[in-house]
Motif scaffolding. Structure first.
Motif, PDB file in Angstrom:
ATOM      1  N   MET A 108       0.850  -1.185   0.000  1.00 55.17           N
ATOM      2  CA  MET A 108       0.000   0.000   0.000  1.00 55.17           C
ATOM      3  C   MET A 108       0.896   1.249   0.000  1.00 55.17           C
ATOM      4  SD  MET A 108      -3.209  -0.707  -0.064  1.00 55.17           S
ATOM      5  CE  MET A 108      -3.989   0.770   0.588  1.00 55.17           C
ATOM      6  N   PRO A 109       0.440   2.313  -0.721  1.00 52.52           N
ATOM      7  CA  PRO A 109      -0.859   2.472  -1.381  1.00 52.52           C
ATOM      8  C   PRO A 109      -0.909   1.982  -2.823  1.00 52.52           C
ATOM      9  CG  PRO A 109       0.333   4.529  -1.435  1.00 52.52           C
ATOM     10  CD  PRO A 109       1.212   3.577  -0.693  1.00 52.52           C
ATOM     11  N   ALA A 110       0.183   1.409  -3.338  1.00 56.89           N
ATOM     12  CA  ALA A 110       0.239   1.040  -4.757  1.00 56.89           C
ATOM     13  C   ALA A 110      -0.885   0.099  -5.159  1.00 56.89           C
ATOM     14  CB  ALA A 110       1.596   0.410  -5.072  1.00 56.89           C
ATOM     15  N   ALA A 111      -1.208  -0.861  -4.279  1.00 56.33           N
ATOM     16  CA  ALA A 111      -2.226  -1.862  -4.613  1.00 56.33           C
ATOM     17  C   ALA A 111      -3.609  -1.477  -4.102  1.00 56.33           C
ATOM     18  CB  ALA A 111      -1.812  -3.223  -4.039  1.00 56.33           C
ATOM     19  N   GLY A 112      -3.790  -0.217  -3.716  1.00 50.40           N
ATOM     20  CA  GLY A 112      -5.069   0.220  -3.151  1.00 50.40           C
ATOM     21  C   GLY A 112      -6.292  -0.116  -3.992  1.00 50.40           C
ATOM     22  N   PRO A 113      -6.290   0.163  -5.302  1.00 52.07           N
ATOM     23  CA  PRO A 113      -7.479  -0.142  -6.108  1.00 52.07           C
ATOM     24  C   PRO A 113      -7.894  -1.610  -6.065  1.00 52.07           C
ATOM     25  CG  PRO A 113      -6.020   1.329  -7.295  1.00 52.07           C
ATOM     26  CD  PRO A 113      -5.270   0.887  -6.072  1.00 52.07           C
ATOM     27  N   ASP A 114      -6.936  -2.521  -5.897  1.00 48.64           N
ATOM     28  CA  ASP A 114      -7.264  -3.941  -5.836  1.00 48.64           C
ATOM     29  C   ASP A 114      -7.603  -4.393  -4.418  1.00 48.64           C
ATOM     30  OD1 ASP A 114      -6.750  -4.291  -8.576  1.00 48.64           O
ATOM     31  OD2 ASP A 114      -4.613  -4.566  -8.201  1.00 48.64           O
ATOM     32  N   VAL A 115      -6.964  -3.783  -3.421  1.00 50.60           N
ATOM     33  CA  VAL A 115      -7.097  -4.248  -2.047  1.00 50.60           C
ATOM     34  C   VAL A 115      -8.293  -3.633  -1.324  1.00 50.60           C
ATOM     35  CG1 VAL A 115      -5.988  -4.270   0.231  1.00 50.60           C
ATOM     36  CG2 VAL A 115      -4.645  -4.753  -1.819  1.00 50.60           C
ATOM     37  N   LEU A 116      -8.509  -2.331  -1.492  1.00 49.73           N
ATOM     38  CA  LEU A 116      -9.519  -1.644  -0.681  1.00 49.73           C
ATOM     39  C   LEU A 116     -10.939  -2.179  -0.845  1.00 49.73           C
ATOM     40  CD1 LEU A 116      -8.305   2.074  -0.749  1.00 49.73           C
ATOM     41  CD2 LEU A 116      -8.011   0.334   1.021  1.00 49.73           C
ATOM     42  N   PRO A 117     -11.354  -2.697  -2.007  1.00 50.12           N
ATOM     43  CA  PRO A 117     -12.683  -3.310  -2.066  1.00 50.12           C
ATOM     44  C   PRO A 117     -12.842  -4.517  -1.140  1.00 50.12           C
ATOM     45  CG  PRO A 117     -11.939  -2.766  -4.279  1.00 50.12           C
ATOM     46  CD  PRO A 117     -10.774  -2.554  -3.363  1.00 50.12           C
ATOM     47  N   ARG A 118     -11.737  -5.087  -0.672  1.00 52.01           N
ATOM     48  CA  ARG A 118     -11.792  -6.232   0.235  1.00 52.01           C
ATOM     49  C   ARG A 118     -11.686  -5.797   1.696  1.00 52.01           C
ATOM     50  NH1 ARG A 118      -6.647  -8.820  -2.292  1.00 52.01           N
ATOM     51  NH2 ARG A 118      -6.892 -10.433  -0.666  1.00 52.01           N
ATOM     52  N   VAL A 119     -11.650  -4.476   1.918  1.00 55.90           N
ATOM     53  CA  VAL A 119     -11.450  -3.919   3.261  1.00 55.90           C
ATOM     54  C   VAL A 119     -12.611  -2.996   3.604  1.00 55.90           C
ATOM     55  CG1 VAL A 119      -9.925  -2.537   4.724  1.00 55.90           C
ATOM     56  CG2 VAL A 119      -8.948  -4.008   2.944  1.00 55.90           C
ATOM     57  N   GLY A 120     -13.179  -3.179   4.809  1.00 51.69           N
ATOM     58  CA  GLY A 120     -14.174  -2.251   5.329  1.00 51.69           C
ATOM     59  C   GLY A 120     -13.548  -1.424   6.436  1.00 51.69           C
ATOM     60  N   ALA A 121     -13.972  -0.155   6.569  1.00 48.26           N
ATOM     61  CA  ALA A 121     -13.328   0.701   7.569  1.00 48.26           C
ATOM     62  C   ALA A 121     -14.306   1.707   8.150  1.00 48.26           C
ATOM     63  CB  ALA A 121     -12.132   1.431   6.958  1.00 48.26           C
ATOM     64  N   LEU A 122     -14.118   1.983   9.422  1.00 50.19           N
ATOM     65  CA  LEU A 122     -14.799   3.075  10.122  1.00 50.19           C
ATOM     66  C   LEU A 122     -13.705   3.848  10.831  1.00 50.19           C
ATOM     67  CD1 LEU A 122     -17.251   4.570  11.347  1.00 50.19           C
ATOM     68  CD2 LEU A 122     -17.240   2.855  13.168  1.00 50.19           C
ATOM     69  N   ILE A 123     -13.502   5.106  10.429  1.00 49.57           N
ATOM     70  CA  ILE A 123     -12.368   5.879  10.931  1.00 49.57           C
ATOM     71  C   ILE A 123     -12.834   7.192  11.545  1.00 49.57           C
ATOM     72  CG2 ILE A 123     -10.138   6.903  10.353  1.00 49.57           C
ATOM     73  CD1 ILE A 123     -10.019   5.066   7.971  1.00 49.57           C
ATOM     74  N   GLU A 124     -12.529   7.394  12.808  1.00 49.44           N
ATOM     75  CA  GLU A 124     -12.610   8.674  13.499  1.00 49.44           C
ATOM     76  C   GLU A 124     -14.008   9.262  13.602  1.00 49.44           C
ATOM     77  OE1 GLU A 124     -10.105  11.791  12.015  1.00 49.44           O
ATOM     78  OE2 GLU A 124      -8.853  11.740  13.782  1.00 49.44           O
ATOM     79  N   GLY A 125     -15.040   8.536  13.328  1.00 51.21           N
ATOM     80  CA  GLY A 125     -16.392   9.068  13.465  1.00 51.21           C
ATOM     81  C   GLY A 125     -17.030   9.308  12.112  1.00 51.21           C
ATOM     82  N   PRO A 126     -18.316   8.985  11.983  1.00 55.42           N
ATOM     83  CA  PRO A 126     -18.984   9.040  10.682  1.00 55.42           C
ATOM     84  C   PRO A 126     -19.302  10.466  10.234  1.00 55.42           C
ATOM     85  CG  PRO A 126     -20.125   7.620  12.266  1.00 55.42           C
ATOM     86  CD  PRO A 126     -19.157   8.446  13.021  1.00 55.42           C
ATOM     87  N   ALA A 127     -19.388  10.652   8.930  1.00 58.33           N
ATOM     88  CA  ALA A 127     -19.851  11.910   8.344  1.00 58.33           C
ATOM     89  C   ALA A 127     -20.567  11.577   7.039  1.00 58.33           C
ATOM     90  CB  ALA A 127     -18.687  12.858   8.096  1.00 58.33           C
ATOM     91  N   PHE A 128     -21.873  11.810   7.019  1.00 54.07           N
ATOM     92  CA  PHE A 128     -22.676  11.522   5.833  1.00 54.07           C
ATOM     93  C   PHE A 128     -23.419  12.786   5.424  1.00 54.07           C
ATOM     94  CE2 PHE A 128     -22.118   7.431   7.929  1.00 54.07           C
ATOM     95  CZ  PHE A 128     -21.831   6.589   6.874  1.00 54.07           C
ATOM     96  N   HIS A 129     -24.209  12.686   4.349  1.00 53.62           N
ATOM     97  CA  HIS A 129     -25.019  13.821   3.904  1.00 53.62           C
ATOM     98  C   HIS A 129     -26.141  14.066   4.917  1.00 53.62           C
ATOM     99  CE1 HIS A 129     -23.051  14.048   0.003  1.00 53.62           C
ATOM    100  NE2 HIS A 129     -23.142  12.737  -0.074  1.00 53.62           N
ATOM    101  N   PRO A 130     -26.169  15.226   5.568  1.00 45.82           N
ATOM    102  CA  PRO A 130     -27.100  15.429   6.683  1.00 45.82           C
ATOM    103  C   PRO A 130     -28.566  15.440   6.282  1.00 45.82           C
ATOM    104  CG  PRO A 130     -25.948  17.476   6.147  1.00 45.82           C
ATOM    105  CD  PRO A 130     -25.289  16.386   5.362  1.00 45.82           C
TER     106      PRO A 130
END
Length: 350
Positions: A108-130
């Motif tokens: 990483m980050p070179a293989a990000g496009p292939d790897v990240l679809p296999r990874v789920g993450a929740l980082i530092e608190g959510p932020a969505f469209h209010p």
């Protein structure tokens, strides 16, 4: 919340500690094939991973993480110890100043496009469209994932149900409580099966019932074969769900390994209770036997037991005429290990 990016998403904004436009040093990845061979048993691996901000602050200092596949890895440390910055580097959200990182055996980050679809993450608190509902937010997020399978509605319904938001799915995000926002972030990470799940402070804002549900969910995911990294400054989360532990302090990884092994290797402690008149005599007996760090607190004494048997201590105290009102060997906890290594407790903001 900073979330993982799908291959079609825009690049992440600079970290608050980085100035916009700052040149970002990225790891020089070794060829994927040797990395996969060397770290085949590890879901996450880093070598001397470092993050130094323009201000000169070293947020992460040459850490070597080893997260086995199938483990629930507790990434433990006080607020400000470098946990979130490390996770951001692992997921390619910010660049490392030096060092290397691999996710699922790929650089990483070179293989990000292939790897990240296999990874789920929740980082530092959510932020969505209010102004969108919880469900509508998940629909938009899922639509950005070009690799997602069909049957979107069923997938979103299942994710909402798993985090207890099915009844509030049509409620606008701006009306969600902090705990509900955190649950929606978890649902986003669970929209599809993942080989690796990275959760940064997943119980932040949750009530005790919600915290128990997150622990149960992490256990279920691990049983199904998902590797889970749980970052937290709360000791109870780590002790209850994790098989492996890494302890961070001031940007350094001070200890890591199997949770049970870390505590079993720690020094054994002895606790003794007697009456006020014999406390000093009891301390003298303990010192004579070779126990160290003897501390008297009223009628109670504590000491490092070393290789001495508690039965030998009891016999020596009785022979010296010291009433033994209570005696126990104390098993070291993760907090004991942490304090011994860093001199610092938990829930400390830096």
């Amino acid at each position: 919340m900073t979330s993982t990016r799908t291959p079609d998403s825009p690049a992440a904004s600079p970290h608050p500690g980085e100035a916009a436009g700052e040149p970002r040093a990225t790891p020089s990845p070794t060829p994927a094939e040797p990395a996969e061979q060397e770290g085949a048993e590890l879901a996450i691996r880093t070598e001397a991973l470092t993050k130094r901000f323009r201000s000169g602050q070293v947020a992460v200092d040459r850490i070597d993480l080893h997260v086995p596949r199938g483990a629930v890895y507790g990434f433990l440390g006080p607020n400000g110890s470098g946990k979130t910055t490390t996770i951001r580097m692992l997921l390619g959200l910010i660049g490392a100043s030096s060092g290397q990182a691999w996710l699922l055996g790929r650089p990483m980050p070179a293989a990000g496009p292939d790897v990240l679809p296999r990874v789920g993450a929740l980082i530092e608190g959510p932020a969505f469209h209010p102004w969108l509902s919880g469900r509508a937010n998940l629909v938009r997020l899922d639509a950005c994932d070009a690799s997602a399978p069909p049957h979107r509605k069923g997938r979103i319904d299942e994710a909402l149900d798993r985090v207890g938001l099915a009844a509030a799915a049509h409620k606008k995000y701006r009306q969600y409580s902090l705990g509900m926002k955190q649950r929606l972030g978890l649902a986003a990470a669970l929209l599809r099966p993942r080989e690796l799940l990275v959760l940064d402070e997943p119980t932040n804002g949750l009530d005790p019932q919600g915290t128990r549900e997150v622990r149960r969910l992490v256990g279920e995911l691990a049983e199904a074969g998902t590797t889970v990294l749980v970052s937290s400054h709360l000791l109870a989360e780590i002790e209850n769900v994790c098989t492996h532990v890494g302890i961070m302090s001031t940007g350094r990884l001070v200890l890591q390994g199997e949770r049970t092994g870390l505590t079993s290797q720690a020094e054994r402690h002895l606790w003794v209770r007697t009456d006020p008149e014999h406390a000093a005599g009891a301390a003298q007996v303990l010192a004579t036997l070779g126990l160290t760090d003897v501390v008297i607190d009223g009628t109670e004494l504590q000491a490092l037991l070393g290789e001495i048997s508690p039965d030998d201590v009891t016999r020596a105290l009785v022979a010296a005429g010291v009433p033994v009102l209570g005696l126990a060997e104390r098993t070291p906890t993760l907090e004991d290990v942490f304090v011994r290594l860093t001199g610092e407790g938990f829930d400390v903001a830096r």
